[in-house]
Enzyme design. Structure first.
Site, short mmCIF file in Angstrom:
data_model
loop_
_atom_site.label_atom_id
_atom_site.label_comp_id
_atom_site.label_asym_id
_atom_site.label_seq_id
_atom_site.Cartn_x
_atom_site.Cartn_y
_atom_site.Cartn_z
N CYS A 168 0.92 -1.09 -0.06
CA CYS A 168 0.03 0.26 -0.11
C CYS A 168 0.80 1.27 0.06
O CYS A 168 0.65 2.22 0.79
CB CYS A 168 -0.79 0.00 1.19
SG CYS A 168 -1.95 -1.27 1.07
N GLY A 187 -7.20 -5.88 6.44
CA GLY A 187 -6.08 -6.00 5.61
C GLY A 187 -5.68 -4.64 4.58
O GLY A 187 -6.16 -3.76 4.93
N CYS A 188 -5.00 -5.01 3.86
CA CYS A 188 -4.50 -3.95 2.83
C CYS A 188 -5.94 -3.11 2.33
O CYS A 188 -6.72 -3.76 1.77
CB CYS A 188 -3.61 -4.51 1.44
SG CYS A 188 -3.21 -3.31 0.49
N TYR A 189 -5.76 -1.74 2.31
CA TYR A 189 -6.86 -1.07 1.98
C TYR A 189 -7.00 -1.02 0.50
O TYR A 189 -8.32 -0.96 -0.09
CB TYR A 189 -6.50 0.44 2.50
CG TYR A 189 -5.19 1.14 2.21
CD1 TYR A 189 -4.90 1.39 1.27
CD2 TYR A 189 -4.71 1.75 3.31
CE1 TYR A 189 -3.66 1.99 1.09
CE2 TYR A 189 -3.41 2.09 3.24
CZ TYR A 189 -3.01 2.43 2.24
OH TYR A 189 -1.84 2.92 1.96
#
Length: 222
Positions: free
Chosen positions: A18, A45-47
């Site tokens: 990210c 988790g990852c945006y």
């Protein structure tokens, strides 16, 4: 079987998952909706991945990637917090409650957006910033989230224990523009191809009633 070099490449993406994308202007958003809007903040988790899923939800008007600071631990008796704030990758979802409810968003969050049994990780991304959380802003959201998780646990929906925390949102800070709408602007990025495209395809397959294609303006088509 993947080669050792391929595995190392995929794992290395977690550190840069990210961050570090070339700066580009975010596409404009469509603003049409039926009435008063509401917001929800979720961490899974990852945006990039969370944004990818929720931007394709019917009734969602806008999704912003950011970092959230939450009430992870209770204050001490003196009113001081016992540890520094913990910030997690998250998304702020603006939606039309006449089309999609908070309960519907929770259903999508727990069903397809992420794995709620993972502790401080999602996919290749490992660390406390990737933990699963519902970041509530009022007592109604708190009650709906805790009731929903309780029902999932009673029904034995998951084989492992649910790790998702329900915590009060203290602050949400959007990340820079080059991190917003990343999957749309960088569809061939290795992280997007490996992790986000399959998840989006799964969402379209198992929940077609909620899935919408993105419009040319960079927002879900209606």
């Amino acid at each position: 079987m993947r080669s050792a070099q391929t595995l190392l490449t995929l794992l290395s993406l977690s550190a840069a998952a990210c961050a570090g994308a070339p700066a580009q202007a975010a596409p404009p958003r469509a603003a049409s909706h039926s009435g008063k809007l509401a917001t929800a903040v979720l961490a899974g988790g990852c945006y990039w991945t969370m944004e990818t899923v929720f931007e394709h939800v019917r009734g969602v008007v806008d999704v912003v990637s950011g970092m959230s600071d939450a009430e992870w631990l209770p204050a001490t008796s003196a009113g001081r917090r016992p540890s520094p704030p913990l910030r997690v990758e998250s998304v702020r979802i603006t939606y039309d409650p006449a089309v999609v409810t908070y309960a519907d968003l929770l259903h999508i969050f727990f069903t397809v957006a992420h794995d709620p049994t993972q502790v401080d990780r999602q996919g290749p991304d490992v660390g406390v910033r990737y933990r699963s959380a519902v970041l509530y802003t009022d007592t109604t959201q708190f009650r709906e989230a805790t009731d929903y998780i309780g029902r999932l646990e009673r029904e034995g929906t998951f084989r492992a224990a649910i790790a998702t925390r329900v915590v009060a949102l203290r602050d949400f800070a959007p990340v820079p523009a080059e991190q917003q709408d990343f999957a749309v602007r960088h569809p061939d990025d290795p992280y997007i191809v490996t992790w986000d495209r399959p998840k989006l395809a799964h969402f379209r397959e198992v929940m077609p009633e909620w899935y919408v294609e993105r419009g040319s303006e960079g927002a879900p088509a209606r």
